[in-house]
Motif scaffolding. Sequence first.
Motif, mmCIF file in Angstrom:
data_model
loop_
_atom_site.group_PDB
_atom_site.id
_atom_site.type_symbol
_atom_site.label_atom_id
_atom_site.label_comp_id
_atom_site.label_asym_id
_atom_site.label_seq_id
_atom_site.Cartn_x
_atom_site.Cartn_y
_atom_site.Cartn_z
ATOM 1 N N ILE A 243 2.055 44.515 -17.904
ATOM 2 C CA ILE A 243 1.150 43.445 -18.536
ATOM 3 C C ILE A 243 1.997 43.180 -19.495
ATOM 4 C CG2 ILE A 243 -0.777 42.652 -20.159
ATOM 5 C CD1 ILE A 243 -2.234 45.156 -18.161
ATOM 6 N N VAL A 244 1.556 41.566 -19.915
ATOM 7 C CA VAL A 244 2.805 41.039 -21.026
ATOM 8 C C VAL A 244 1.370 40.491 -21.844
ATOM 9 C CG1 VAL A 244 4.063 39.801 -22.025
ATOM 10 C CG2 VAL A 244 4.759 40.687 -19.790
ATOM 11 N N VAL A 245 2.014 41.067 -23.248
ATOM 12 C CA VAL A 245 0.414 40.440 -24.469
ATOM 13 C C VAL A 245 1.043 38.967 -25.273
ATOM 14 C CG1 VAL A 245 -1.944 40.532 -25.259
ATOM 15 C CG2 VAL A 245 -1.356 41.903 -23.350
ATOM 16 N N GLY A 246 1.171 38.344 -25.502
ATOM 17 C CA GLY A 246 1.487 37.321 -26.842
ATOM 18 C C GLY A 246 0.470 36.818 -27.034
ATOM 19 N N GLY A 247 0.576 36.531 -28.263
ATOM 20 C CA GLY A 247 -0.576 35.495 -29.754
ATOM 21 C C GLY A 247 0.032 36.061 -30.265
ATOM 22 N N ASP A 248 -1.331 35.115 -31.361
ATOM 23 C CA ASP A 248 -1.854 35.133 -32.479
ATOM 24 C C ASP A 248 -2.611 36.598 -33.186
ATOM 25 O OD1 ASP A 248 -2.206 35.449 -35.584
ATOM 26 O OD2 ASP A 248 -2.478 32.808 -35.386
ATOM 27 N N PHE A 249 -2.319 38.102 -33.505
ATOM 28 C CA PHE A 249 -3.610 38.628 -33.533
ATOM 29 C C PHE A 249 -3.933 38.765 -34.889
ATOM 30 C CE2 PHE A 249 -1.014 40.133 -29.821
ATOM 31 C CZ PHE A 249 -2.256 40.748 -28.952
ATOM 32 N N ASN A 250 -3.402 37.635 -35.983
ATOM 33 C CA ASN A 250 -3.216 37.820 -36.893
ATOM 34 C C ASN A 250 -3.464 39.702 -38.189
ATOM 35 O OD1 ASN A 250 -4.151 34.911 -38.693
ATOM 36 N ND2 ASN A 250 -5.364 34.935 -37.310
ATOM 37 N N GLY A 251 -2.959 39.850 -37.613
ATOM 38 C CA GLY A 251 -2.455 41.560 -38.672
ATOM 39 C C GLY A 251 -0.949 42.066 -38.687
ATOM 40 N N TRP A 252 -1.101 42.333 -40.087
ATOM 41 C CA TRP A 252 -0.306 42.892 -40.557
ATOM 42 C C TRP A 252 0.058 44.197 -40.475
ATOM 43 C CZ3 TRP A 252 -2.294 40.894 -46.436
ATOM 44 C CH2 TRP A 252 -1.570 39.211 -46.101
ATOM 45 N N HIS A 253 1.277 44.999 -40.696
ATOM 46 C CA HIS A 253 2.207 46.141 -40.258
ATOM 47 C C HIS A 253 3.163 46.410 -40.483
ATOM 48 C CE1 HIS A 253 2.054 50.377 -39.372
ATOM 49 N NE2 HIS A 253 0.568 50.220 -38.806
ATOM 50 N N PRO A 254 3.547 47.387 -40.668
ATOM 51 C CA PRO A 254 4.995 47.733 -41.151
ATOM 52 C C PRO A 254 5.578 48.088 -40.049
ATOM 53 C CG PRO A 254 4.480 49.011 -42.756
ATOM 54 C CD PRO A 254 2.322 48.046 -42.107
ATOM 55 N N VAL A 255 4.919 48.165 -38.519
ATOM 56 C CA VAL A 255 5.579 48.532 -37.715
ATOM 57 C C VAL A 255 6.355 46.519 -36.890
ATOM 58 C CG1 VAL A 255 5.557 48.746 -35.399
ATOM 59 C CG2 VAL A 255 4.626 50.377 -36.583
ATOM 60 N N TRP A 256 5.413 46.557 -37.317
ATOM 61 C CA TRP A 256 5.989 45.125 -37.136
ATOM 62 C C TRP A 256 7.477 44.000 -37.880
ATOM 63 C CZ3 TRP A 256 1.204 45.961 -34.961
ATOM 64 C CH2 TRP A 256 0.266 45.867 -35.804
ATOM 65 N N CYS B 158 -4.327 29.659 -24.902
ATOM 66 C CA CYS B 158 -3.613 29.240 -22.795
ATOM 67 C C CYS B 158 -2.516 29.466 -22.801
ATOM 68 C CB CYS B 158 -3.978 27.723 -22.762
ATOM 69 S SG CYS B 158 -2.916 27.047 -23.849
ATOM 70 N N ILE B 159 -2.047 29.020 -21.128
ATOM 71 C CA ILE B 159 -0.751 28.932 -20.474
ATOM 72 C C ILE B 159 -0.433 28.150 -19.917
ATOM 73 C CG2 ILE B 159 0.633 30.348 -19.092
ATOM 74 C CD1 ILE B 159 -0.973 32.882 -19.256
ATOM 75 N N ILE B 160 0.927 27.689 -20.020
ATOM 76 C CA ILE B 160 1.450 26.590 -19.365
ATOM 77 C C ILE B 160 2.494 26.750 -18.553
ATOM 78 C CG2 ILE B 160 2.032 24.284 -19.841
ATOM 79 C CD1 ILE B 160 0.447 23.317 -22.391
ATOM 80 N N MET C 275 2.855 30.773 -23.134
ATOM 81 C CA MET C 275 1.554 31.488 -23.610
ATOM 82 C C MET C 275 1.146 30.719 -25.409
ATOM 83 S SD MET C 275 2.365 35.094 -22.325
ATOM 84 C CE MET C 275 1.207 35.833 -22.928
ATOM 85 N N LEU C 276 0.269 30.449 -25.457
ATOM 86 C CA LEU C 276 -0.013 29.471 -26.281
ATOM 87 C C LEU C 276 -1.036 29.902 -27.223
ATOM 88 C CD1 LEU C 276 2.014 27.232 -25.096
ATOM 89 C CD2 LEU C 276 0.315 25.335 -26.901
ATOM 90 N N SER C 277 -1.200 29.875 -28.822
ATOM 91 C CA SER C 277 -2.116 30.293 -29.134
ATOM 92 C C SER C 277 -2.438 28.990 -29.992
ATOM 93 C CB SER C 277 -2.150 31.232 -30.505
ATOM 94 O OG SER C 277 -1.561 32.994 -29.867
ATOM 95 N N GLU C 278 -4.168 29.086 -30.343
ATOM 96 C CA GLU C 278 -4.403 27.535 -30.934
ATOM 97 C C GLU C 278 -3.464 26.307 -30.722
ATOM 98 O OE1 GLU C 278 -3.916 29.235 -35.638
ATOM 99 O OE2 GLU C 278 -6.837 28.366 -34.960
ATOM 100 N N PRO C 279 -3.546 25.938 -29.686
ATOM 101 C CA PRO C 279 -3.059 24.840 -28.655
ATOM 102 C C PRO C 279 -4.004 23.851 -29.586
ATOM 103 C CG PRO C 279 -4.234 25.785 -27.295
ATOM 104 C CD PRO C 279 -4.275 26.937 -28.278
#
Length: 382
Positions: A99-112, A33-35, A1-5
Amino acid sequence: MLSEPYVGSSKEVKSIYGLQVYQFPQDRTVKACIIIVPKLGTKMIGLAQYSTPNMCVVRLDDGNRKILLVSIYVEPNEGVHGTLDRLEHFLKLHPNDHIVVGGDFNGWHPVWGSSRNNNRGDLIIDLMNANNLYLCNTGSTPTFETVTHGRDRSSIIDLTLATGDAHDWVENWRVDVTICPSSQHNAIVFQLENQCQLPDNNSSTSTYRYNSKHANWAAFRDILLTNMASEDIINTDLNIVSMARLEVIIEKVTEVIQHACSESMPVKRAGQKPKPPWWTDRLENLKAEVVSLHRQIHSAKRRGEALGALLAERQLKKTEYAAELKKNRPKVSEISVSCKIKKMSGHSPIGFLKMRRQESRQPQLSWVTAIPEIDKTQQMLY
């Protein structure tokens, strides 16, 4: 699972022999994309109806379960393409699916693990709470690291989210800084618990399974010829068979070749990890230097030491490593996409059926000269 390939001058990821690339460029540059490495026992289907250049959805059929994989890239300015809204709409359509979601969300939060939250981070938390999504991230290793005006900047903006049962299937989640040290983003690695009885490693058709340096080529040729003849493949005119029949022939020839390999050459020991033919000692050393500097920087940060010299040295080595990769890695145009099949003749123990695809035309089939050693087929895998 790629972000900004990496897409180069085009709008999409170029095809890679031996891999399946799922992407949906439409009229924009692919940002997610997904490879896939094709694997026996597992089926993958790209779902274009839910996908965009920023969101790639693929269904994985793994035994008795189906998993929806979503690779996503959320632009820093979310108003550009509304990817989060599209993800939420997709989740609402599949409330009971895995469902499994993966990627660059460009978000900040103490939870992660962020030191503070921003509006994007709050929106992601709301999305998770409303759609039965659970965070898979663990630890505090940054997923994004860069140098700006001589200062080290790092954050956790790459997330892995999963629904209910799927979250329980995600195992050994971790950030691995060694996989792609030339990138600003660190790789995320995890496994999905396997509920499908897949064939063991001995069923692989990859030539990497066999130690062809110690092959008995005479035995290989005899076994191959005998089995090709018994399957009535040698005299088949491939130019007149249907595509369905061609698929059957390719499957038979693959089985014949693997049987011949098994009978004429030793199997490589488990755990051996092959490297592509273009990988050099210099690349290995440069990669090790970048990873070492990365760790030195984090150690210096913990001790409160100045980072300027280390940051500059790492940036220099990353640039050198990236340039060396570009120089050594073969271009897609240099890779022959071929099938392991050939009419046996002369001294050629193995050969290839080349499929030449031309615009607006059906694939053309032709026999090409065989090569004497299976090891050389590895040149086509990268």
